[in-house]
Each structure stands twice: as structure tokens, then as C-alpha cells.
Design an enzyme around this catalytic site. Structure first.
Site, PDB file in Angstrom:
ATOM      1  CG  ASP A 206     -68.721  12.259  16.218  1.00  0.00           C
ATOM      2  OD1 ASP A 206     -69.239  12.461  17.339  1.00  0.00           O
ATOM      3  OD2 ASP A 206     -69.383  12.167  15.175  1.00  0.00           O
ATOM      4  CE  LYS A 208     -72.098   9.929  16.377  1.00  0.00           C
ATOM      5  NZ  LYS A 208     -72.947  11.120  16.187  1.00  0.00           N
ATOM      6  CG  ASN A 211     -69.574   7.319  14.339  1.00  0.00           C
ATOM      7  OD1 ASN A 211     -70.471   7.239  13.500  1.00  0.00           O
ATOM      8  ND2 ASN A 211     -69.163   8.469  14.825  1.00  0.00           N
ATOM      9  CG  ASP A 227     -68.825   9.757  10.711  1.00  0.00           C
ATOM     10  OD1 ASP A 227     -68.116  10.571  10.084  1.00  0.00           O
ATOM     11  OD2 ASP A 227     -69.981  10.021  11.080  1.00  0.00           O
ATOM     12  CB  THR A 248     -72.097  13.247  19.506  1.00  0.00           C
ATOM     13  OG1 THR A 248     -71.846  13.076  18.101  1.00  0.00           O
ATOM     14  CG2 THR A 248     -73.559  12.955  19.802  1.00  0.00           C
TER      15      THR A 248
END
Length: 412
Positions: A206, A208, A211, A227, A248
Site C-alpha cells: 500500500d 502511496k 504513507n 502504515d 489503493t
């Protein structure tokens, strides 16, 4: 920069060959199961290790009791072992099964973040197990650090480093200057962290901009990866193939979308998306319609049109192209990305053309567009509700008139 999350919780990892977090406080019978809301205690909230969407107050709901009383009640619900060691300061994030609060160590006055995860829910337990499995194993300057863990029957308290420097793109907008050299410095730090994770058999899944946080507000602050709720940890010697669909939308790799077994190369695809945004303030793949968005990703088609792409070097574009490759076997690894000529040369070179104005304008334009889209959706829902209320009132009036006529006829 995402359009919200579409997270499917991963299977909890089972194999752990390292455990670097020494102190874990087990459950000893304290009853602290009631958990409702926390209202910010003192000062402004700072960005936590785990960013979460803001909460909105309903103006039609009766105003709550004074803030001081609510904070006191909230603090009283913490496990006594936690409050004996830490002063609870403020809420800085919230998720479906978690809250993140800013705390201060009573003895050292050092600020930390505590992530509280409700483990009485199955989803909360899975996220907690996944995140703890990863954070207990890692020690890297560009990865958020787990300090200690307190455990109760229905809740886990994870004490972590506090990242106070804000999100990556918030810093870019306020910085006033951003060059390719700045971009390569950011990417070097992120790639160092990702390479370390992949060496341990850990895939973030994840990655992105939200984060990637700065450790402190200073100009010399490091970037930290945060995260790990969707991270997957594999034992040494495993085939490293994963199957869970998660992530995401704008950052999901093509192989995840077609539900094929995948490797840690999905993190490198996400880094390609981040690199594209980093140099332009725009998304390589974007559409409000999820199906059309996924179709773009599966084709792997994006363009370098518009500002500031004419001012971006061909080496930078080549770097992105080697990450946004549909075939994962052709995608660069973290080590190869660190050795790419653009990263090596630009990191050591003098300042390049300032891309700040175009990047900031694009970022702010997109943020404004998404805000308007949200308001429009809310307005549509409100309009539908108003029409529904109006038609109900009309029906009620007609019914009253009909009853009145019947009464008049009956009495007459």
C-alpha cells in the site's frame, strides 16, 4: 493523492524469523473494553505515523460536553499501564478499527504515537497481526519504528515513533522550490527502505504518498515509510507469491487486478506511480469510474503531456517507464532502481530546473477538483433527500385533506 481506499485485508502472516521488539506487555485482566470517541486534548494535531481521514461534525447534533471533561473521560479508558508511562495528548488519526493518539513519555518527555487497534473485531485482529508481524522485525532509518506493545483482552496499544513533518506532497507545496535533484533524494530514501523490506521478504502493498511522512519539519528531515496494515511477510525460502487483492486503486499493479499470484514487484509499480506524481503533481492513471481506471492500469498507458513534462529530463522519464511496466518480470527491483543513472547522477548533481510551480498548481488543482466532486455528491444526496421529504409532505397533506373530507361527509 488517492481517491479513497479499496482495501481488502490480507491473510495474517504465519512465519516470523526475527523479533526485534523486546517489550510486549501481555493482558493481565484490566477491564478497558469501552471505547467510543476522543476529542482533541491540547494544541493542534500533528501528522501521525498512520494517517487517517478527518472527521466531520454534524451541526444538527446536540453539542457535546466541554472538551476538558471529554478528554479526561477518554484518558480514563486507557489501560493503566499505558497512562502510568505516557501522557495522552491528542487524537491525530482514526480508522475503521483503530485510533492514533499523540502521547508524551512521562520520564523523557519524548513524543510518540500510540496506535490503538480493537481486536474484538476479526478485521481488526487481522490488521493488527499483520502490522505487528512486520514492525517487530524491522529496524531501518526510513521505516517507522515500533517502540513497545501493550496488550489487553480486546485492544492492542502499539507505541511508535511520531512523524511530525507532514506528508510528502504537503511539504512540496509549501517548500517553494522542487527540482529533479530533490525528487531523487526523496526516492533514494524510500527505495532504501523498500529494498530493506524486500530483503526481509516483506511487501508493503500500500505504498502511496499519504504513507510517506517526514520525520520532523526541518529541511534535513528524513522520509519514513508508514502504515503496514496491508503488508505481507514471507518466510525465507518461500516462493513469495501473494494472491490477496488489496491496495489503493490508483496505485494497484496490473497483476493484482487480474488476480494472478504476484511478488514484491507490486511495490515497485506503486513507486513508479509515486515518481510520476512527484515530478508532475498529476496521476499517470486516473478516472472517477473504477472500471475505466483499472482498464488504464491494465493497458499501462500514460502520457508525458502538459506541464511540467517538457522540462523533465529523459532519464527521469526512463526511470518511470522501467517501473510502470505491465510485465512484472521487466520491472526494476529496488536495488536496480537505486542504481538507475537518473538516481545516481541527479542525486549528486547541482540544482536543476525548478518544477515547483507546475507541480504545486497540479496538486492543488486536483485537490480542489476532488473537493468539488465530494461537495457535488453530497449536494446530490441532499437534493434527493429534500425531494423525498417534499413528496412525503405532499402525501401527508393529501391524506389529511382526504380524512377531513370523509369526516365532513360523515358529520354532514
Amino acid at each position: 493523492m488517492g481517491c479513497g481506499t479499496s482495501k481488502v485485508l490480507p491473510e495474517p502472516p504465519k512465519d516470523v524469523h526475527l523479533d526485534l521488539v523486546k517489550k510486549v506487555e501481555p493482558y493481565t485482566g484490566y477491564k478497558t473494553d469501552i471505547y467510543k470517541h476522543f476529542i482533541r486534548g491540547d494544541g493542534d494535531a500533528v501528522k501521525s505515523a498512520i494517517p487517517s481521514p478527518p472527521c466531520h461534525t454534524n451541526p444538527y447534533v446536540e453539542q457535546p460536553e466541554p472538551r476538558k471533561n471529554r478528554v479526561a473521560k477518554y484518558r480514563a479508558k486507557f489501560d493503566p499501564r499505558v497512562t502510568a508511562k505516557y501522557d495522552i495528548k491528542a487524537l491525530i488519526g482514526r480508522g475503521s478499527f483503530s485510533r492514533v493518539v499523540r502521547v508524551e513519555h512521562k520520564a523523557t518527555k519524548q513524543p510518540y504515537a500510540i496506535k490503538l487497534i480493537e481486536t474484538k473485531y476479526r478485521e481488526g485482529r487481522e490488521v493488527c497481526e499483520s502490522e505487528l508481524c512486520v514492525l517487530r522485525r524491522v529496524r531501518h532509518t526510513n521505516i517507522i519504528q515500533l517502540i513497545e506493545v501493550f496488550e489487553t483482552q480486546e485492544r492492542i496499544y502499539m507505541v511508535m515513533e511520531l512523524a511530525t513533518g507532514g506528508e510528502l506532497f504537503d511539504r512540496i507545496i509549501t517548500k517553494g522550490s522542487f527540482t529533479e535533484r530533490d525528487a531523487t533524494r526523496v526516492l533514494q530514501m524510500v527505495l532504501d527502505g523498500v529494498k530493506y523490506l524486500h530483503t526481509l521478504g516483506i511487501t508493503h502493498r500500500d505504498l502511496k504518498p499519504e504513507n510517506l511522512l517526514y520525520y520532523h519539519p526541518g529541511m534535513d528531515s528524513k522520509i519514513m515509510i508508514t502504515d503496514f496494515g496491508l503488508a505481507s511477510a514471507r518466510k525465507k525460502g518461500d516462493d513469495c507469491l501473494m494472491k490477496t487483492t488489496c491496495g489503493t486503486p490508483e496505485y494497484i499493479a496490473p497483476e493484482i487486478l487480474v488476480r494472478k499470484p504476484y511478488t514484491n514487484s507490486v511495490d515497485m509499480w506503486a513507486l513508479g506511480v509515486i515518481s510520476y506524481i512527484l515530478l508532475s503533481g498529476t496521476m499517470p492513471f486516473e478516472d472517477d469510474n473504477r472500471t475505466r481506471l483499472y482498464r488504464q492500469i491494465l493497458k499501462g498507458k500514460y502520457s508525458y503531456s502538459g506541464e511540467p513534462w517538457p522540462s523533465v529530463s529523459n532519464l527521469a522519464k526512463d526511470f518511470i517507464d522501467r517501473l510502470l511496466t505491465v510485465d512484472p518480470s521487466d520491472r526494476m527491483t529496488a536495488l536496480q532502481a537505486l542504481k538507475h543513472p537518473w538516481v545516481v547522477s541527479m542525486a549528486a548533481s547541482s540544482s536543476m530546473k525548478n518544477l515547483h510551480r507546475s507541480i504545486s498548481q497540479n496538486l492543488l488543482k486536483r485537490a480542489s477538483s476532488r473537493c468539488q466532486s465530494t461537495k457535488s455528491a453530497q449536494s446530490t444526496r441532499s437534493s434527493r433527500s429534500t425531494k423525498s421529504n417534499k413528496s412525503r409532505r405532499v402525501r401527508e397533506r393529501e391524506l389529511r385533506e382526504l380524512n377531513l373530507r370523509y369526516q365532513q361527509q360523515y358529520n354532514g
